[in-house]
Write a protein that holds these residues in place. Structure first.
Motif, short mmCIF file in Angstrom:
data_model
loop_
_atom_site.label_atom_id
_atom_site.label_comp_id
_atom_site.label_asym_id
_atom_site.label_seq_id
_atom_site.Cartn_x
_atom_site.Cartn_y
_atom_site.Cartn_z
N ALA A 1 50.04 -20.37 129.42
CA ALA A 1 49.42 -20.33 130.75
C ALA A 1 48.74 -18.96 130.88
N SER B 1 57.81 -20.43 131.61
CA SER B 1 58.39 -20.41 132.96
C SER B 1 58.00 -21.67 133.71
N SER C 1 46.93 -19.93 123.35
CA SER C 1 46.52 -18.61 123.88
C SER C 1 47.71 -17.87 124.48
N HIS D 1 51.74 -17.22 118.14
CA HIS D 1 50.71 -18.13 117.61
C HIS D 1 51.17 -18.90 116.37
N PRO E 1 44.41 -12.50 117.45
CA PRO E 1 44.56 -12.63 116.02
C PRO E 1 45.43 -13.85 115.72
N ASN F 1 39.33 -18.71 117.79
CA ASN F 1 38.43 -18.53 118.94
C ASN F 1 37.75 -17.15 118.93
N HIS G 1 34.75 -15.52 119.89
CA HIS G 1 33.64 -15.93 120.76
C HIS G 1 32.32 -15.22 120.46
N TRP H 1 51.07 -6.51 128.07
CA TRP H 1 51.54 -6.42 126.68
C TRP H 1 50.53 -5.73 125.76
N ARG H 2 49.26 -5.83 126.07
CA ARG H 2 48.24 -5.22 125.19
C ARG H 2 48.41 -3.71 125.03
N ASP I 1 43.49 -6.49 119.12
CA ASP I 1 42.77 -7.09 120.25
C ASP I 1 41.26 -7.10 120.03
N HIS J 1 37.82 -8.88 116.50
CA HIS J 1 36.55 -9.50 116.92
C HIS J 1 35.37 -8.83 116.21
N GLN K 1 32.19 -11.17 126.85
CA GLN K 1 32.46 -12.61 126.96
C GLN K 1 31.33 -13.35 127.69
P1 NDP Z 1 47.90 -13.29 129.19
O1 NDP Z 1 48.76 -12.09 129.28
O2 NDP Z 1 47.12 -13.70 130.39
O3 NDP Z 1 48.74 -14.56 128.74
C1 NDP Z 1 49.59 -14.50 127.60
C2 NDP Z 1 50.95 -15.04 127.97
O4 NDP Z 1 51.54 -14.19 128.93
C3 NDP Z 1 50.89 -16.41 128.60
O5 NDP Z 1 51.04 -17.39 127.61
C4 NDP Z 1 52.02 -16.39 129.61
O6 NDP Z 1 53.21 -16.95 129.10
C5 NDP Z 1 52.31 -14.92 129.84
N1 NDP Z 1 51.93 -14.57 131.21
C6 NDP Z 1 50.71 -14.72 131.79
N2 NDP Z 1 50.76 -14.29 133.07
C7 NDP Z 1 52.03 -13.87 133.28
C8 NDP Z 1 52.70 -13.31 134.39
N3 NDP Z 1 52.07 -13.13 135.54
N4 NDP Z 1 53.99 -12.98 134.24
C9 NDP Z 1 54.63 -13.16 133.07
N5 NDP Z 1 54.04 -13.70 131.99
C10 NDP Z 1 52.76 -14.04 132.10
O7 NDP Z 1 46.98 -13.05 127.91
P2 NDP Z 1 45.43 -13.23 127.66
O8 NDP Z 1 44.91 -14.46 128.25
O9 NDP Z 1 44.75 -11.99 128.00
O10 NDP Z 1 45.46 -13.38 126.04
C11 NDP Z 1 46.09 -14.48 125.44
C12 NDP Z 1 45.63 -14.63 124.01
O11 NDP Z 1 44.22 -14.82 123.98
C13 NDP Z 1 45.88 -13.42 123.11
O12 NDP Z 1 46.19 -13.87 121.82
C14 NDP Z 1 44.57 -12.67 123.10
O13 NDP Z 1 44.39 -11.91 121.92
C15 NDP Z 1 43.58 -13.82 123.19
N6 NDP Z 1 42.32 -13.49 123.87
C16 NDP Z 1 41.15 -13.90 123.31
C17 NDP Z 1 39.94 -13.68 123.92
C18 NDP Z 1 38.69 -14.24 123.33
O14 NDP Z 1 37.63 -14.12 123.95
N7 NDP Z 1 38.73 -14.89 122.19
C19 NDP Z 1 39.86 -12.93 125.19
C20 NDP Z 1 41.16 -12.62 125.75
C21 NDP Z 1 42.33 -12.89 125.09
P3 NDP Z 1 53.58 -18.48 129.35
O15 NDP Z 1 52.54 -19.24 128.63
O16 NDP Z 1 54.92 -18.58 128.73
O17 NDP Z 1 53.55 -18.70 130.82
#
Ligand code: NDP
Length: 333
Positions: A8, A35, A70, A76, A95, A120, A122, A162-163, A176, A180, A257
């Motif tokens: 999510a 969650s 994602s 992953h 990655p 992915n 992009h 986390w990043r 990160d 790309h 993006q």
């Molecule tokens: P997020 O931090 O938004 O989401 C990653 C995970 O964090 C989710 O699966 C979720 O776990 C958990 N999470 C999200 N929101 C919350 C919250 N409020 N509290 C606690 N946990 C939360 O990550 P991104 O979307 O930024 O990145 C996800 C992946 O996508 C990474 O691998 C990143 O490298 C990649 N990415 C790729 C991009 C592209 O353009 N190709 C651009 C951005 C990111 P759960 O699913 O368990 O709820």
């Protein structure tokens, strides 16, 4: 094609759900979150029928043809291997994994199972980069001599989780953003970096991970490549330059993006703005993925591309840590 979202995430919310829905006959059937509450809220916010907390339950649904992974990076591998074993096509975020060997195992598993596996990445889907690559292929800058990538940005506040503080989840600017840029350079030059030299620092945001890195890559053809990634630069702007014997390409604000930026060709005739397709990058990736599943095309970036971009990033990180040049280890791919 019916999709399950594994994670999510922000990227799914901001870009990929829309790109899936933009494809004829594609829909999002379920989302997996660790969650129950967050998953249910996410499903409601994005009009997704089901929220799941159990991966096997999501994967056992015969309705789902493909999954988009994602989650944070350390998840992953296992999620992809489970999805592949269940016979689902997989679009996985970069990655691909925490190690090149793991990423390679994912690609091999998908090949054995006969499912489509894509990464992915992009940027290669952007009209700007495709226009610049086409100009190079047409010989408009002559023989390519060097390439410089500027991808130092300010990490948006809502992504500073986390990043910037969790190496175990795959944090740091190298997994990160350098991944790309590795994919983008490979896309432009149609060759794989052999060796890298890098320095990385934490310049204000990273806690226990690097937030800025500069590196120089050796290419088999002799083209020189320089790359800069950061989370801490508010006004640097992004871009890419390719210099050749007969001209140069200056692509400004294109490491993004969004379908935006400018691509300028400079040669003996003067400056020319190159026109480009301003379509959505993620729509382009999802359209290619659909064609790959229907057997009429290839993913924009496949699993091998994901393995190779990770291999370059891992070599950059190793070089920065060890203070020496490192050969890129593609694990035989
Ligand atoms: P997020 O931090 O938004 O989401 C990653 C995970 O964090 C989710 O699966 C979720 O776990 C958990 N999470 C999200 N929101 C919350 C919250 N409020 N509290 C606690 N946990 C939360 O990550 P991104 O979307 O930024 O990145 C996800 C992946 O996508 C990474 O691998 C990143 O490298 C990649 N990415 C790729 C991009 C592209 O353009 N190709 C651009 C951005 C990111 P759960 O699913 O368990 O709820």
């Amino acid at each position: 094609m019916k999709w399950g979202l594994i994670g999510a995430s922000t990227i799914a919310a901001e870009h990929v759900i829309g790109a899936i829905r933009a494809q004829n006959g594609n829909s999002v059937e379920a989302v997996l979150s660790s969650s129950r509450e967050r998953g249910a809220a996410y499903a409601e916010r994005h009009r997704i029928v089901r929220a799941e907390t159990d991966l096997d339950s999501l994967l056992s649904s015969p309705v789902i043809d493909a999954v988009y992974i994602s989650t944070t990076n350390e998840k992953h591998r296992d999620q992809a291997l489970a999805a592949i074993a269940a016979g689902k096509h997989v679009l996985c975020e970069k990655p691909l994994a925490m190690s090149v060997a793991d990423a390679r195992a994912m690609v091999h598993a998908a090949a054995r199972k006969g499912v489509v596996f894509a990464t992915n990445h992009h940027l290669r889907c952007a009209g700007t980069h495709r226009a610049a690559k086409a100009a190079i292929a047409e010989g408009r800058i002559g023989k390519v001599l060097s390439m410089r990538v500027f991808h130092a940005v300010l990490l948006p506040k809502h992504l500073r989780g986390w990043r910037i503080d969790n190496p175990d989840a795959g944090g740091g600017v190298i997994p990160d953003i350098t991944v790309h840029d590795a994919d983008t350079v490979r896309f432009y030059l149609d060759e794989d970096p052999e060796r890298v030299v890098a320095q990385a620092v934490s310049s204000g945001l990273g806690q226990g991970v690097e937030d800025s890195v500069m590196s120089v890559w050796t290419m088999p053809s002799g083209v020189m490549v320089q790359s800069h990634e950061s989370f801490t630069h508010p006004f640097a702007g992004s871009g890419l330059e390719v210099h050749g014997t007969e001209g140069s390409i200056f692509a400004r604000n294109v490491m993004t993006q969004q379908p935006k930026g400018t691509v300028t060709l400079v040669n003996a005739s003067g400056e020319t703005e190159l026109p480009y397709d301003s379509g959505n990058l993620y729509d382009y990736a999802l359209a290619a993925f659909n064609r790959a599943v229907s057997g009429t095309g290839r993913p924009a970036a496949d699993g091998v591309d994901g393995v190779k971009s990770l291999a370059v990033a891992m070599a950059v990180r190793q070089s920065a840590h060890e203070g020496r040049a490192v050969d890129v280890n593609y694990e035989g791919m």
